[in-house]
Design a protein around this motif. Structure first.
Motif, short mmCIF file in Angstrom:
data_model
loop_
_atom_site.label_atom_id
_atom_site.label_comp_id
_atom_site.label_asym_id
_atom_site.label_seq_id
_atom_site.Cartn_x
_atom_site.Cartn_y
_atom_site.Cartn_z
N ASP A 277 43.07 -102.45 46.21
CA ASP A 277 43.42 -102.63 44.80
C ASP A 277 44.71 -101.93 44.41
O ASP A 277 45.47 -102.43 43.58
CB ASP A 277 42.30 -102.08 43.91
N ARG A 278 44.94 -100.76 44.97
CA ARG A 278 46.11 -99.98 44.59
C ARG A 278 47.24 -100.09 45.62
O ARG A 278 48.10 -99.22 45.68
CB ARG A 278 45.72 -98.52 44.41
N VAL B 293 51.18 -102.56 42.22
CA VAL B 293 50.81 -102.76 40.83
C VAL B 293 51.68 -103.86 40.23
O VAL B 293 52.70 -104.26 40.79
CB VAL B 293 50.98 -101.47 39.99
N ASP C 144 46.38 -102.69 38.30
CA ASP C 144 46.26 -102.80 39.76
C ASP C 144 46.09 -104.26 40.14
O ASP C 144 46.18 -105.17 39.31
CB ASP C 144 45.12 -101.92 40.29
N LEU C 145 45.85 -104.51 41.43
CA LEU C 145 45.80 -105.89 41.92
C LEU C 145 44.55 -106.64 41.51
O LEU C 145 44.44 -107.85 41.73
CB LEU C 145 45.94 -105.90 43.44
N ARG C 146 43.61 -105.96 40.88
CA ARG C 146 42.45 -106.63 40.29
C ARG C 146 42.69 -106.93 38.81
O ARG C 146 41.85 -107.51 38.15
CB ARG C 146 41.21 -105.77 40.42
N ILE D 256 45.83 -99.43 34.28
CA ILE D 256 45.75 -98.03 34.71
C ILE D 256 46.80 -97.16 34.03
O ILE D 256 46.80 -95.94 34.23
CB ILE D 256 45.89 -97.91 36.25
N VAL E 7 51.94 -93.78 39.21
CA VAL E 7 52.44 -94.54 40.35
C VAL E 7 53.96 -94.56 40.33
O VAL E 7 54.60 -94.39 39.29
CB VAL E 7 51.90 -95.99 40.37
N SER F 298 56.11 -99.17 43.71
CA SER F 298 54.83 -99.87 43.86
C SER F 298 54.77 -101.17 43.07
O SER F 298 53.82 -101.94 43.22
CB SER F 298 53.68 -98.96 43.41
N ALA G 105 48.44 -95.75 45.57
CA ALA G 105 48.68 -95.27 44.21
C ALA G 105 47.70 -94.16 43.88
O ALA G 105 46.61 -94.06 44.43
CB ALA G 105 48.53 -96.42 43.22
#
Length: 424
Positions: free
Chosen positions: A95-96, A99, A116-118, A122, A163, A167, A423
C-alpha cells in the motif's frame, strides 16, 4: 505456451501468438490488477481470479516483489489458515510503495490530499483564499499566487503524511474550469485562465503522471466510485456542482462525457432558459438575493435583518429560512424552483436517472435541494430525474481527484517504479 513444428511459441489467453516479453507483461498486469482489488492472497487465490497457472502466478509475484509492488506476508500456516503440507506463500499489494496526490484548486480554497495505493488519505494541507466570483475575475487570486498555494498545499500534505516527494507517482489537480485532454482550459474566459494557470507544466517534474481535470467531472468520478457515492447504482447521472457558479459532471451510460474542449458540462446554455437565465450558482444567488432584500428594506424584523450585507454567506441565509424568516424562506423557495427547473431541462436533454448535487451547498443549503426534489417528484414530466444531495459533501472533488490519480497509476503501473523506501 504451445509447440509448432518442434518450436515453442507463446500465445495469449485467446490463443493468439505473442512474444514472451509481451506475455509476461500481460500476465503481470492481470496479477497486479487482482492485487489492487484483493487483500492478502495466495497463489491459488490469484490463479482462481486470473486463470493463470501456478508457476506463472508465482513467477509474476516474485517479479512484482522485486519491483516493489507487492509485499510477501507471513505464510498461511503462521496465521492459522493452513494446517497440512507446504505452507502457502501469501502476498498483498504494498500500500505504501508509493503515493498519489489529489489537489482541489477551487474558487476560494486550495487543498492537497496524499493517499496511499488503496486510496486511503494519509496527509492533508489546505488554505482558504480571497473570495472568488466568476462574474468578478479581477478579484481572483492571480495565477502566480495560485501556483504558489498549490505548491504549499502539496508540500504541507506530504509533510503531514510523513512521506518524501520522491514517493509521489501521480497528481490530479481539480479546477473550476473546462479542461481539454492536454490539461489546458479555453483562453477566451479570463476566469478560466486564472483558475487553471498552467498546472500541468508547473507540476510536471513532481510526479510521473500529472493531470488537470474539471472539478465537476472529478465529482462525478467520486459519486460513481465512493462507497457512499450517489451514482453507484445509476447508469446515467449528473454530478451538479453549484456554489459560486454551476457546472456538471456528465456520467452517461457509465462513461464520463467531456467534450472536445472539456466543456460538455459547463451549462452555459442556461443563459437561454426561461426562469433560469444564467449558470450562476446557488451560493452566489442566495447571497445576491439576500443583499438585495436587505438593501431594499424587504426583510422586516426577521433574521435576515440582522445580517451584514458585506459579509453574509449562503449558510446564514439557509439558517434564517430554517428559523422561519419569511424573506429568507422566499429566497430559498426561489432557489429550489430554479434548481428544479434546471434538473428538468437536464433530464429532457440527457435522459439521466439522477442528479446528485454536491459542493458546499449540499451542507449549507440542504433545504433548497430537498425542496427542489419534492418539486421534481410532484411534476408530471416523465423525464424528471431523481434529485439527491451528495453524501460526500465538500470532499467529493478530492475523492474524485484521488481516484483519478490512482486510475492513472493502475493503467501505467508496469511503466512506473514505486519508491524503494517504505512510507512512514
Amino acid at each position: 505456451m504451445a509447440e509448432d513444428d518442434g518450436k515453442v511459441k507463446c500465445v495469449d489467453e485467446n490463443g493468439a501468438a505473442t512474444s514472451p516479453q509481451v506475455l509476461r507483461r500481460v500476465n503481470a498486469r492481470r496479477v497486479l490488477e487482482y492485487a489492487w482489488r484483493a487483500g492478502a492472497f495466495t497463489a491459488s487465490d490469484a490463479m482462481a481470479a486470473t486463470g493463470l497457472t501456478r508457476s506463472t502466478v508465482i513467477g509474476v509475484c516474485d517479479e512484482l516483489l522485486r519491483q516493489g509492488w507487492l509485499d510477501e506476508l507471513r505464510d498461511a500456516r503462521a496465521v492459522g489458515a493452513y494446517t497440512k503440507g507446504r505452507p502457502a506463500r501469501r502476498y498483498a499489494l504494498r500500500d505504501r510503495a508509493a503515493v498519489v496526490i489529489g489537489v482541489d484548486a477551487g474558487h476560494d480554497h486550495i487543498s492537497a490530499t496524499v493517499a496511499d495505493l488503496r486510496g486511503t488519505p494519509i496527509g492533508r494541507h489546505g488554505a482558504e483564499i480571497a473570495a472568488v466570483r466568476p462574474d468578478r475575475p479581477e478579484r481572483l487570486a492571480d495565477a502566480g499566487r495560485r501556483r504558489a498555494l498549490v505548491r504549499t498545499a502539496i508540500d504541507g500534505a506530504l509533510a503531514d503524511a510523513g512521506v518524501d516527494a520522491s514517493s509521489v507517482l501521480a497528481i490530479t489537480v481539480a479546477v473550476p474550469a473546462p479542461v481539454d485532454r492536454d490539461g489546458a482550459s479555453p483562453v477566451e474566459n479570463p476566469f478560466w485562465r486564472v483558475a487553471n494557470p498552467g498546472y500541468s507544466e508547473f507540476l510536471g517534474a513532481d510526479a510521473a503522471v500529472v493531470t488537470v481535470e474539471n472539478d465537476a467531472n472529478l465529482a462525478a468520478i467520486a459519486e460513481r466510485s465512493a462507497p457512499d457515492g450517489g451514482g453507484r447504482d445509476a447508469d446515467s447521472f449528473i454530478a451538479l456542482m453549484t456554489g459560486e457558479g454551476m457546472g456538471a459532471g456528465l456520467m452517461i451510460d457509465g462513461r464520463l462525457i467531456r467534450g472536445r474542449r472539456g466543456a460538455a458540462g459547463e451549462l452555459r446554455f442556461l443563459d437561454h432558459v426561461d426562469g433560469v437565465g444564467s449558470s450562476d450558482g446557488l451560493a452566489l444567488l442566495a447571497r445576491r438575493w439576500a443583499v438585495e432584500a436587505i438593501t431594499a428594506s424587504e426583510v422586516g424584523e426577521g433574521a435576515l435583518a440582522h445580517l451584514d450585507p458585506a459579509t453574509l454567506d449562503e449558510a446564514e441565509v439557509g439558517l434564517a429560512a430554517a428559523s422561519g424568516d419569511p424573506a429568507a424562506v422566499a429566497i430559498t423557495d426561489r432557489l429550489a424552483e430554479r434548481l428544479a427547473r434546471i434538473c428538468l431541462v437536464l433530464g429532457d436533454l440527457l435522459d439521466v436517472d439522477r442528479v446528485v448535487v454536491g459542493g458546499t451547498v449540499a451542507d449549507t443549503l440542504p433545504d433548497v435541494i430537498d425542496r427542489a426534489g419534492r418539486i421534481l417528484d410532484d411534476s408530471d414530466d416523465p423525464t424528471a430525474p431523481e434529485l439527491r444531495r451528495s453524501a460526500l459533501g465538500e470532499d467529493s472533488v478530492t475523492i474524485g481527484a484521488i481516484e483519478h490519480a490512482l486510475a492513472e497509476v493502475r493503467s501505467r503501473a508496469l511503466d512506473l517504479t514505486p519508491s524503494a523506501r517504505p512510507a512512514a
